[in-house]
Design a protein around this motif. Structure first.
Motif, PDB file in Angstrom:
ATOM      1  N   THR A  58     -55.363 -12.547  -3.469  1.00 11.11           N
ATOM      2  CA  THR A  58     -55.208 -13.087  -4.820  1.00 11.11           C
ATOM      3  C   THR A  58     -56.300 -12.373  -5.781  1.00 11.11           C
ATOM      4  O   THR A  58     -57.099 -11.890  -5.462  1.00 11.11           O
ATOM      5  CB  THR A  58     -56.196 -14.684  -4.740  1.00 11.11           C
ATOM      6  OG1 THR A  58     -55.375 -15.554  -4.046  1.00 11.11           O
ATOM      7  CG2 THR A  58     -56.177 -15.474  -6.091  1.00 11.11           C
ATOM      8  N   LEU A  59     -55.439 -11.961  -6.902  1.00 12.14           N
ATOM      9  CA  LEU A  59     -55.871 -11.273  -8.014  1.00 12.14           C
ATOM     10  C   LEU A  59     -56.586 -12.230  -9.034  1.00 12.14           C
ATOM     11  O   LEU A  59     -56.165 -13.157  -9.371  1.00 12.14           O
ATOM     12  CB  LEU A  59     -54.970 -10.341  -8.741  1.00 12.14           C
ATOM     13  CG  LEU A  59     -54.141  -9.316  -7.646  1.00 12.14           C
ATOM     14  CD1 LEU A  59     -53.034  -8.616  -8.542  1.00 12.14           C
ATOM     15  CD2 LEU A  59     -55.270  -8.642  -6.577  1.00 12.14           C
ATOM     16  N   SER A  60     -57.701 -11.630  -9.599  1.00  9.58           N
ATOM     17  CA  SER A  60     -58.309 -12.419 -10.617  1.00  9.58           C
ATOM     18  C   SER A  60     -58.327 -11.481 -11.838  1.00  9.58           C
ATOM     19  O   SER A  60     -58.426 -10.191 -11.728  1.00  9.58           O
ATOM     20  CB  SER A  60     -59.684 -12.878 -10.190  1.00  9.58           C
ATOM     21  OG  SER A  60     -59.710 -13.897  -9.199  1.00  9.58           O
ATOM     22  N   CYS A  61     -58.318 -12.055 -12.915  1.00 12.70           N
ATOM     23  CA  CYS A  61     -58.714 -11.387 -14.324  1.00 12.70           C
ATOM     24  C   CYS A  61     -59.419 -12.221 -15.218  1.00 12.70           C
ATOM     25  O   CYS A  61     -59.081 -13.400 -15.497  1.00 12.70           O
ATOM     26  CB  CYS A  61     -57.154 -10.979 -14.996  1.00 12.70           C
ATOM     27  SG  CYS A  61     -57.185 -10.430 -16.647  1.00 12.70           S
ATOM     28  N   ILE A  62     -60.506 -11.522 -15.417  1.00 18.09           N
ATOM     29  CA  ILE A  62     -61.647 -12.374 -16.147  1.00 18.09           C
ATOM     30  C   ILE A  62     -61.674 -11.644 -17.713  1.00 18.09           C
ATOM     31  O   ILE A  62     -61.815 -10.537 -17.621  1.00 18.09           O
ATOM     32  CB  ILE A  62     -63.062 -12.350 -15.730  1.00 18.09           C
ATOM     33  CG1 ILE A  62     -63.005 -12.772 -14.146  1.00 18.09           C
ATOM     34  CG2 ILE A  62     -64.229 -12.931 -16.591  1.00 18.09           C
ATOM     35  CD1 ILE A  62     -62.803 -14.186 -14.074  1.00 18.09           C
ATOM     36  N   ALA A  63     -61.741 -12.503 -18.725  1.00 18.56           N
ATOM     37  CA  ALA A  63     -61.831 -12.014 -19.919  1.00 18.56           C
ATOM     38  C   ALA A  63     -63.026 -12.272 -20.510  1.00 18.56           C
ATOM     39  O   ALA A  63     -63.813 -13.379 -20.245  1.00 18.56           O
ATOM     40  CB  ALA A  63     -60.634 -12.942 -20.814  1.00 18.56           C
ATOM     41  N   SER A  64     -63.716 -11.404 -21.104  1.00 18.48           N
ATOM     42  CA  SER A  64     -65.007 -11.699 -21.885  1.00 18.48           C
ATOM     43  C   SER A  64     -64.888 -11.111 -23.290  1.00 18.48           C
ATOM     44  O   SER A  64     -64.021 -10.283 -23.691  1.00 18.48           O
ATOM     45  CB  SER A  64     -65.850 -10.646 -21.003  1.00 18.48           C
ATOM     46  OG  SER A  64     -65.546  -9.243 -21.348  1.00 18.48           O
ATOM     47  N   GLY A  65     -65.580 -11.840 -24.106  1.00 23.52           N
ATOM     48  CA  GLY A  65     -65.782 -11.333 -25.485  1.00 23.52           C
ATOM     49  C   GLY A  65     -64.951 -12.331 -26.376  1.00 23.52           C
ATOM     50  O   GLY A  65     -65.157 -12.279 -27.607  1.00 23.52           O
ATOM     51  N   TYR A  66     -64.200 -12.935 -25.791  1.00 20.56           N
ATOM     52  CA  TYR A  66     -63.202 -13.846 -26.271  1.00 20.56           C
ATOM     53  C   TYR A  66     -62.431 -14.851 -25.420  1.00 20.56           C
ATOM     54  O   TYR A  66     -62.383 -14.739 -24.305  1.00 20.56           O
ATOM     55  CB  TYR A  66     -62.213 -13.158 -27.239  1.00 20.56           C
ATOM     56  CG  TYR A  66     -60.954 -12.329 -26.283  1.00 20.56           C
ATOM     57  CD1 TYR A  66     -61.189 -11.314 -25.809  1.00 20.56           C
ATOM     58  CD2 TYR A  66     -59.616 -13.231 -26.421  1.00 20.56           C
ATOM     59  CE1 TYR A  66     -60.334 -10.871 -24.711  1.00 20.56           C
ATOM     60  CE2 TYR A  66     -58.595 -12.575 -25.588  1.00 20.56           C
ATOM     61  CZ  TYR A  66     -58.907 -11.319 -24.793  1.00 20.56           C
ATOM     62  OH  TYR A  66     -58.013 -11.028 -23.704  1.00 20.56           O
ATOM     63  N   SER A  67     -62.087 -15.849 -25.935  1.00 19.49           N
ATOM     64  CA  SER A  67     -61.375 -16.979 -25.136  1.00 19.49           C
ATOM     65  C   SER A  67     -59.649 -16.694 -24.860  1.00 19.49           C
ATOM     66  O   SER A  67     -59.210 -16.309 -26.243  1.00 19.49           O
ATOM     67  CB  SER A  67     -61.382 -18.199 -25.841  1.00 19.49           C
ATOM     68  OG  SER A  67     -60.869 -19.280 -25.036  1.00 19.49           O
ATOM     69  N   ILE A  68     -59.311 -17.149 -23.787  1.00 24.75           N
ATOM     70  CA  ILE A  68     -57.736 -16.346 -23.936  1.00 24.75           C
ATOM     71  C   ILE A  68     -56.889 -17.894 -23.969  1.00 24.75           C
ATOM     72  O   ILE A  68     -55.784 -17.666 -23.646  1.00 24.75           O
ATOM     73  CB  ILE A  68     -57.707 -15.938 -22.444  1.00 24.75           C
ATOM     74  CG1 ILE A  68     -57.968 -16.725 -21.430  1.00 24.75           C
ATOM     75  CG2 ILE A  68     -58.200 -14.661 -22.408  1.00 24.75           C
ATOM     76  CD1 ILE A  68     -57.649 -16.244 -20.066  1.00 24.75           C
ATOM     77  N   GLY A  69     -57.733 -18.833 -24.197  1.00 23.11           N
ATOM     78  CA  GLY A  69     -57.048 -20.240 -24.287  1.00 23.11           C
ATOM     79  C   GLY A  69     -55.851 -20.305 -25.226  1.00 23.11           C
ATOM     80  O   GLY A  69     -54.981 -21.144 -24.867  1.00 23.11           O
TER      81      GLY A  69
END
Length: 122
Positions: free
Chosen positions: A17-28
């Motif tokens: 399982t790969l994860s991708c975390i966004a920081s600094g802004y919302s990916i919503g």
């Protein structure tokens, strides 16, 4: 900023399982995708999730990979099952801002990219 994790070496038939975390802004409000680049090949889109949460998969991974978006974690995940040696490559997550015309399958429509994580299937 997008940061992938979870890559590594796995035997054929296994899972990862790969994860991708966004920081600094919302990916919503972004459309999101996973791309991979195998040695000597061009980068290809393998899974994407649109702003309406609909998903698209490349034929090569359909039925084996699942892409999900976790709004609480501001993250994108790629669950890889029954992996094959041809799944080997560098996996990138990407986020795009919806415009009047865009395609979740078109790499050039994505604005933000992670640095990539290596997946090796033997």
């Amino acid at each position: 900023q997008l940061v992938e994790s979870g890559g590594g070496s796995v035997q054929a038939g296994g899972s990862l399982t790969l994860s991708c975390i966004a920081s600094g802004y919302s990916i919503g409000r972004n459309f999101l995708g996973w791309f991979r680049q195998a040695p000597g090949k061009e980068r290809e889109g393998i899974a994407a999730i649109d702003i309406d949460r609909s998903t698209v998969y490349a034929n090569s991974v359909k039925g084996r990979f699942i892409v999900t978006q976790d709004s609480a974690k501001n993250a994108l995940e790629l669950e890889m099952r029954n992996v094959k040696p041809e799944d080997t490559g560098v996996y990138y997550c990407a986020a795009g801002v919806p415009k009047s015309e865009y395609s979740v399958q078109r790499a050039s429509d994505y604005s933000f990219w992670g640095q990539g994580t290596q997946v090796t299937v033997s």
